[in-house]
Design a protein around this motif. Structure first.
Motif, PDB file in Angstrom:
ATOM      1  N   SER A  17       0.862  -1.346  -0.031  1.00  0.00           N
ATOM      2  CA  SER A  17       0.131  -0.061   0.121  1.00  0.00           C
ATOM      3  C   SER A  17       0.949   1.280  -0.121  1.00  0.00           C
ATOM      4  N   SER A  40      -9.418   5.882  -1.373  1.00  0.00           N
ATOM      5  CA  SER A  40      -9.969   5.227  -0.381  1.00  0.00           C
ATOM      6  C   SER A  40     -11.064   4.202  -0.411  1.00  0.00           C
ATOM      7  N   LYS A  43     -11.037   0.198   0.040  1.00  0.00           N
ATOM      8  CA  LYS A  43     -11.869  -0.487   0.972  1.00  0.00           C
ATOM      9  C   LYS A  43     -12.729  -1.690   0.124  1.00  0.00           C
ATOM     10  N   SER A  71      -5.171   2.179   4.285  1.00  0.00           N
ATOM     11  CA  SER A  71      -5.356   3.519   3.877  1.00  0.00           C
ATOM     12  C   SER A  71      -4.294   4.317   4.390  1.00  0.00           C
TER      13      SER A  71
END
Length: 192
Positions: free
Chosen positions: A148, A166, A170, A182
């Motif tokens: 990430s 975001s 998710k 995130s």
């Protein structure tokens, strides 16, 4: 949206390379780009190489990237950056995780892990961004979110922050790991 951009994700099985490329691809499609993706992960479950090619633009006809045409290589492990360097175009960028995963051949003594890979890359005439995603991920609680962090760095390098990442993250990660991923993504976007 006119020009086609070529992105190469390279890493080792288990690093989340495919997940990062999937999130990236989904975000690009939602933003309106035509996107083609191709992945190779033959021995990935055994620590082998994982490669994902992503091409995006107004109209993309093939998922395959030719040598010398990659705009950005995202290398989840530093030896993979050196291994795929010939795919980078002349003014391309490499985002490299300063992290080692020693292959089995090195672990059993059959080969040696090349030293000074980052220094050798710095000597090339390329744009190089080195990130210690492992230490950054560890500092927020889980070394597994290196992918990430690297994805965030890629989004910044491609000037794609305007996409609602975001929401896409998710949809693609387990709900209990969303906040951590995130946070890692945002750290990657904001790395200088």
């Amino acid at each position: 949206m006119g020009n086609i951009k070529n992105i190469l994700f390279v890493g080792v099985g288990g690093q989340g390379t495919i997940l990062a490329s999937k999130i990236f691809t989904e975000g690009l499609m939602e933003y309106g780009y035509d996107v083609k993706m191709s992945e190779v992960h033959g021995m990935a479950q055994r620590g082998g190489s994982v490669v994902t090619q992503v091409r995006y633009g107004e109209k993309v006809y093939s998922p395959l990237i030719e040598k010398g045409t990659v705009d950005v290589i995202v290398s989840f492990e530093k030896i993979e950056a050196a291994r795929w360097l010939d795919y980078l175009k002349e003014d391309g960028t490499i985002i490299v995780n300063d992290y080692e995963i020693r292959p089995v051949t090195v672990l059993i003594g059959g080969e040696t892990y090349p030293e000074n890979i980052i220094n050798e890359l710095m000597e090339k005439n390329i744009h190089l961004k080195t990130i210690n995603a492992y230490e950054t991920a560890k500092s927020i609680g889980n070394f597994k979110v290196q992918n990430s962090i690297l994805l965030g760095a890629l989004v910044r390098a491609c000037d794609l922050e305007k996409i609602n990442w975001s929401e896409i993250i998710k949809r693609n990660v387990n709900a209990k790991f969303f906040d951590l991923n995130s946070k890692a993504f945002n750290l990657g976007v904001n790395l200088k």
